[in-house]
Scaffold this motif. Structure first.
Motif, PDB file in Angstrom:
ATOM      1  N   ASN A 202       0.604   0.133  41.412  1.00 52.17           N
ATOM      2  CA  ASN A 202       2.036   0.132  41.138  1.00 52.17           C
ATOM      3  C   ASN A 202       2.744   1.240  41.910  1.00 52.17           C
ATOM      4  O   ASN A 202       3.856   1.048  42.418  1.00 52.17           O
ATOM      5  CB  ASN A 202       2.290   0.307  39.639  1.00 52.17           C
ATOM      6  CG  ASN A 202       3.748   0.172  39.268  1.00 52.17           C
ATOM      7  OD1 ASN A 202       4.415  -0.790  39.650  1.00 52.17           O
ATOM      8  ND2 ASN A 202       4.279   1.134  38.551  1.00 52.17           N
ATOM      9  N   SER A 206       5.624   0.568  44.626  1.00 52.39           N
ATOM     10  CA  SER A 206       6.921   1.212  44.427  1.00 52.39           C
ATOM     11  C   SER A 206       7.326   2.016  45.657  1.00 52.39           C
ATOM     12  O   SER A 206       8.478   1.944  46.113  1.00 52.39           O
ATOM     13  CB  SER A 206       6.880   2.123  43.196  1.00 52.39           C
ATOM     14  OG  SER A 206       6.619   1.372  42.035  1.00 52.39           O
ATOM     15  N   PHE A 261       9.885   2.026  30.549  1.00 51.38           N
ATOM     16  CA  PHE A 261       8.871   1.887  31.595  1.00 51.38           C
ATOM     17  C   PHE A 261       7.597   2.635  31.229  1.00 51.38           C
ATOM     18  O   PHE A 261       6.490   2.184  31.537  1.00 51.38           O
ATOM     19  CB  PHE A 261       9.415   2.375  32.940  1.00 51.38           C
ATOM     20  CG  PHE A 261      10.218   1.335  33.660  1.00 51.38           C
ATOM     21  CD1 PHE A 261       9.593   0.233  34.218  1.00 51.38           C
ATOM     22  CD2 PHE A 261      11.594   1.435  33.769  1.00 51.38           C
ATOM     23  CE1 PHE A 261      10.327  -0.747  34.881  1.00 51.38           C
ATOM     24  CE2 PHE A 261      12.330   0.471  34.422  1.00 51.38           C
ATOM     25  CZ  PHE A 261      11.702  -0.627  34.981  1.00 51.38           C
ATOM     26  N   GLN A 264       5.886   0.398  28.927  1.00 51.11           N
ATOM     27  CA  GLN A 264       5.314  -0.757  29.621  1.00 51.11           C
ATOM     28  C   GLN A 264       3.922  -0.447  30.150  1.00 51.11           C
ATOM     29  O   GLN A 264       2.963  -1.203  29.919  1.00 51.11           O
ATOM     30  CB  GLN A 264       6.222  -1.168  30.781  1.00 51.11           C
ATOM     31  CG  GLN A 264       5.642  -2.294  31.634  1.00 51.11           C
ATOM     32  CD  GLN A 264       6.524  -2.605  32.826  1.00 51.11           C
ATOM     33  OE1 GLN A 264       7.681  -2.218  32.897  1.00 51.11           O
ATOM     34  NE2 GLN A 264       5.962  -3.302  33.804  1.00 51.11           N
ATOM     35  N   TRP A 265       3.779   0.689  30.823  1.00 48.64           N
ATOM     36  CA  TRP A 265       2.471   1.006  31.410  1.00 48.64           C
ATOM     37  C   TRP A 265       1.497   1.534  30.364  1.00 48.64           C
ATOM     38  O   TRP A 265       0.279   1.386  30.504  1.00 48.64           O
ATOM     39  CB  TRP A 265       2.653   1.982  32.566  1.00 48.64           C
ATOM     40  CG  TRP A 265       3.323   1.295  33.711  1.00 48.64           C
ATOM     41  CD1 TRP A 265       4.610   1.442  34.134  1.00 48.64           C
ATOM     42  CD2 TRP A 265       2.742   0.285  34.553  1.00 48.64           C
ATOM     43  NE1 TRP A 265       4.868   0.600  35.185  1.00 48.64           N
ATOM     44  CE2 TRP A 265       3.748  -0.122  35.463  1.00 48.64           C
ATOM     45  CE3 TRP A 265       1.491  -0.313  34.621  1.00 48.64           C
ATOM     46  CZ2 TRP A 265       3.517  -1.091  36.435  1.00 48.64           C
ATOM     47  CZ3 TRP A 265       1.262  -1.288  35.582  1.00 48.64           C
ATOM     48  CH2 TRP A 265       2.263  -1.662  36.477  1.00 48.64           C
ATOM     49  N   SER A 309       7.980  -4.567  28.559  1.00 48.79           N
ATOM     50  CA  SER A 309       8.255  -5.011  29.927  1.00 48.79           C
ATOM     51  C   SER A 309       9.609  -5.708  30.009  1.00 48.79           C
ATOM     52  O   SER A 309      10.395  -5.457  30.931  1.00 48.79           O
ATOM     53  CB  SER A 309       7.149  -5.957  30.409  1.00 48.79           C
ATOM     54  OG  SER A 309       5.894  -5.331  30.389  1.00 48.79           O
ATOM     55  N   GLN A 313      12.712  -4.229  32.219  1.00 49.04           N
ATOM     56  CA  GLN A 313      13.276  -5.005  33.319  1.00 49.04           C
ATOM     57  C   GLN A 313      14.705  -5.446  33.029  1.00 49.04           C
ATOM     58  O   GLN A 313      15.556  -5.455  33.920  1.00 49.04           O
ATOM     59  CB  GLN A 313      12.396  -6.237  33.597  1.00 49.04           C
ATOM     60  CG  GLN A 313      10.985  -5.901  34.039  1.00 49.04           C
ATOM     61  CD  GLN A 313      10.937  -5.154  35.350  1.00 49.04           C
ATOM     62  OE1 GLN A 313      11.819  -5.293  36.195  1.00 49.04           O
ATOM     63  NE2 GLN A 313       9.912  -4.329  35.524  1.00 49.04           N
ATOM     64  N   ASN A 374      14.770   0.660  38.721  1.00 53.22           N
ATOM     65  CA  ASN A 374      13.661   0.162  37.908  1.00 53.22           C
ATOM     66  C   ASN A 374      12.324   0.341  38.619  1.00 53.22           C
ATOM     67  O   ASN A 374      11.322   0.735  38.010  1.00 53.22           O
ATOM     68  CB  ASN A 374      13.879  -1.308  37.528  1.00 53.22           C
ATOM     69  CG  ASN A 374      13.966  -2.218  38.739  1.00 53.22           C
ATOM     70  OD1 ASN A 374      14.218  -1.771  39.851  1.00 53.22           O
ATOM     71  ND2 ASN A 374      13.796  -3.502  38.520  1.00 53.22           N
ATOM     72  N   SER A 378       9.460   2.824  37.328  1.00 49.52           N
ATOM     73  CA  SER A 378       8.147   2.247  37.062  1.00 49.52           C
ATOM     74  C   SER A 378       7.071   2.980  37.851  1.00 49.52           C
ATOM     75  O   SER A 378       6.010   3.319  37.319  1.00 49.52           O
ATOM     76  CB  SER A 378       8.151   0.759  37.443  1.00 49.52           C
ATOM     77  OG  SER A 378       6.881   0.195  37.262  1.00 49.52           O
ATOM     78  N   SER A 382       3.994   5.380  36.353  1.00 46.97           N
ATOM     79  CA  SER A 382       2.575   5.239  36.701  1.00 46.97           C
ATOM     80  C   SER A 382       2.044   6.526  37.317  1.00 46.97           C
ATOM     81  O   SER A 382       0.904   6.933  37.049  1.00 46.97           O
ATOM     82  CB  SER A 382       2.386   4.080  37.687  1.00 46.97           C
ATOM     83  OG  SER A 382       2.588   2.835  37.059  1.00 46.97           O
TER      84      SER A 382
END
Length: 656
Positions: A202, A206, A261, A264-265, A309, A313, A374, A378, A382
């Motif tokens: 990721n 990115s 975010f 999410q991860w 997620s 988003q 975003n 993100s 990460s």
């Protein structure tokens, strides 16, 4: 040979990390909110070794953007040639522009006169086709050169990003090898795998998607802004209203999406952890009929990931539509103002057209910068997870210069050793033990007594709190870990074989071993007996979980691997637990021949396997409560006597 017991009554297990049961994907503690700026700085710092490539990227991007932003200006000139050529063709020949305008004003046509006053006209003469062709050819050249430099920039940036990710993966791999065993006790394997695979991928995506676009967008905004002031300072001021609105919208949305975010991860790691352990233990899940519970846990984790997620988003996705709306309002404002300026002769039509193009070029990169929020968030989320791994406390580094025993006899001495997994929970205290070369020391006791902990200390999987352990007269803390572990062979109760042939798995114990040495080790441990019956023999390829050989055969292969390494100290942690009774007798005989001049530590629950040990240590709750030979301990009628009777009295009672 002497020992002194410890005084601890604490459990002999490390503090429990997340459960690793096959039917359960335990949640990790909630992570703290994303610390954006420090993590972003660390990520950018990773690009520092490639500064020349970054400078080349900036230069190539600037050239590409420069050619691109000149295009609308030249197209505006082409529009002026076409429009003013058509107007000139319809005016009376032989007059000057000033005469035509004066005539219109004399007739009271002031609006038409104002419109014509802002143009460059030659009454009676049509469009200059040659000049128009030259301008269009120039514009085509500009856009071709812009594309070429843009491609070169993308090529150089791709090299920079992929080299950076290559080095990051290397650092993570090296870090994993430097982490203490206690780190893995507290980290789910699937979560760790998610960090070193999903999160790094990721970050790569990115950087690849945002860095080039961000640089291009920023330089485009700057270049277009300069050209807008050149064309019309008044319209440029109108366009500038977009910037504070863009910053405000992006800031408000970014604050809300940061935590989403991170979630999410985090949930991605938890879901991967659950999937990994459920897949690994899928047979056990089916045996106990826990498919429904496993599915329920998966559905719950999947739902959490979906919500995180979707929220991340959706919230960050608001930015681009908002920017487009602001851009459209700005476009309308510029069109109205520009039309008014053309009507009163303050601007030429081509300049307004060029400015409208610039307004699109100005608002579009602003919208892109907003939409990239975003991806940036993100990627940084990460990166924070990966940096958390890279910054984890490492094991104590090897001594420099490292010491090494001059001889490999296998003389192992525990000198007043104390250790605990947690400072407030004492475990092993003041243990002293001398293991002579060629002797076999058996360690027995109930589950959780501290048997494996004692072995882990010998291997330096954990560092001592006090005291020392010496191997052939050298403190193991002064030895390099690779040197120490290279002198020890270890066979665990849980077998682990790699994907590859049986020959490769045995040779893993000593790279470079000859084919005959591999066969000799296999023969000594009775691996050769069943390998010969396989169609491919030693070249039989084991599956990922080695399901094409039995549990006992897998155990024998791991024993052969340890024997091939020719260690001075041999550690067997329930190494024969998966072997049938007949094979166990054969392995014991082979081990007796191989123990010459080799110290052996045997952890066993089945006391029948250690009757011939030179010394038996009986551990309870982290203490060595008894020591002696099998006969001596039975005659003492203490803890060993009770363990022995517990194993052999029950079968006798059942036979009655």
């Amino acid at each position: 040979m002497s020992t002194t017991g410890s005084r601890s009554a604490a459990p002999a297990r490390p503090p429990m990390g997340p459960r690793r049961g096959p039917a359960m994907g335990a949640s990790l503690p909630a992570e703290k909110a994303l610390d954006f700026l420090p993590s972003a700085k660390k990520l950018l710092g990773r690009l520092r070794p490639h500064r020349l490539g970054l400078i080349a990227t900036l230069v190539l991007t600037a050239i590409s953007v420069g050619f691109s932003v000149l295009g609308p200006k030249f197209l505006g000139q082409a529009t002026n040639l076409i429009f003013e050529g058509v107007i000139s063709k319809g005016l009376p020949a032989g007059l000057t522009q000033e005469q035509v305008i004066a005539g219109l004003r004399a007739q009271g046509e002031n609006s038409e006169a104002d419109l014509l006053s802002g143009m460059h006209l030659t009454p009676g003469v049509g469009m200059d086709v040659h000049a128009l062709g030259t301008i269009l050819l120039g514009v085509l050249t500009l856009y071709v050169l812009s594309s070429i430099f843009s491609w070169l920039q993308a090529y150089v940036l791709n090299e920079v990003v992929q080299r950076t990710m290559y080095r990051l993966r290397q650092d993570v791999e090296e870090k994993i090898n430097r982490l203490p065993l206690g780190y893995y006790d507290k980290m789910q394997r699937g979560e760790l795998l998610s960090r070193v695979t999903n999160d790094i991928d990721n970050i790569s995506q990115s950087l690849q998607q945002t860095f080039s676009q961000m640089v291009t967008s920023i330089l485009t905004v700057v270049g277009v802004l300069v050209m807008m002031f050149v064309v019309s300072p008044l319209l440029a001021v109108i366009a500038l209203i977009t910037i504070p609105i863009t910053v405000l919208i992006t800031t408000l949305v970014a604050k809300r999406s940061q935590k989403l975010f991170v979630g999410q991860w985090k949930h991605t790691g938890e879901l991967n952890a659950g999937i990994e352990e459920n897949y690994t233990g899928h047979s056990l899940v089916k045996v106990f009929g826990r498919q429904r519970e496993v599915r329920a846990v998966f559905d719950a984790k999947n739902e959490e990931l979906f919500k995180a997620s979707f929220g991340a988003q959706f919230v960050s996705g608001i930015i681009q539509p908002a920017m487009m709306f602001v851009g459209n309002l700005t476009y309308v404002a510029i069109a109205v103002a520009g039309g008014t300026l053309v009507a009163n002769g303050s601007m030429r039509l081509g300049d307004v057209q060029a400015f409208l193009q610039y307004s699109r070029q100005f608002t579009q990169p602003l919208a892109q910068l907003g939409s990239m929020a975003n991806l940036i968030q993100s990627g940084v989320a990460s990166a924070e997870r990966v940096f958390e791994l890279l910054e984890a406390e490492e094991q104590v580094p090897d001594a420099a210069p490292a010491q090494s025993p001059t001889a490999s006899k296998g003389l192992l001495v525990f000198d007043d050793v104390s250790f605990s997994y947690s400072p407030d929970t004492p475990l092993i205290e003041h243990v002293s033990l001398t293991a002579e070369p060629g002797h076999t020391i058996a360690i027995v006791g109930p589950t959780g007594a501290g048997k494996t902990t004692l072995v882990n200390l010998m291997m330096r999987f954990y560092e001592l709190d006090s005291g020392r352990i010496t191997l052939d007269g050298v403190d193991i803390a002064a030895m390099a870990r690779d040197d120490l572990r290279g002198r020890m062979g270890m066979v665990l109760q849980d077998t682990w074989l790699f994907g590859g042939t049986i020959r490769d798995n045995i040779a893993y114990g000593r790279p470079g071993a000859t084919a005959q040495e591999i066969i000799d080790a296999a023969t000594a441990t009775y691996v050769d007996r069943f390998v010969r019956s396989l169609p491919e023999g030693y070249d039989t390829v084991l599956t990922d979980s080695a399901e094409n050989v039995s549990a006992g055969e897998k155990q024998l292969i791991t024993i052969a691997r340890a024997f091939l390494a020719q260690p001075s100290v041999l550690i067997l942690d329930e190494a024969t637990s998966s072997v049938d009774t007949r094979t166990e007798v054969l392995v014991q005989q082979a081990m007796a021949a191989l123990r010459a001049n080799r110290t052996s530590f045997v952890i066993a629950h089945r006391l029948s396997t250690i009757r011939d040990a030179d010394l038996i240590l009986v551990m309870q709750a982290g203490r060595i409560v008894e020591q002696g030979s099998h006969t001596e301990l039975l005659e003492a009628r203490g803890a060993y006597f009770e363990l022995y009777n517990a194993q052999f009295a029950m079968p006798a009672a059942e036979d009655v």
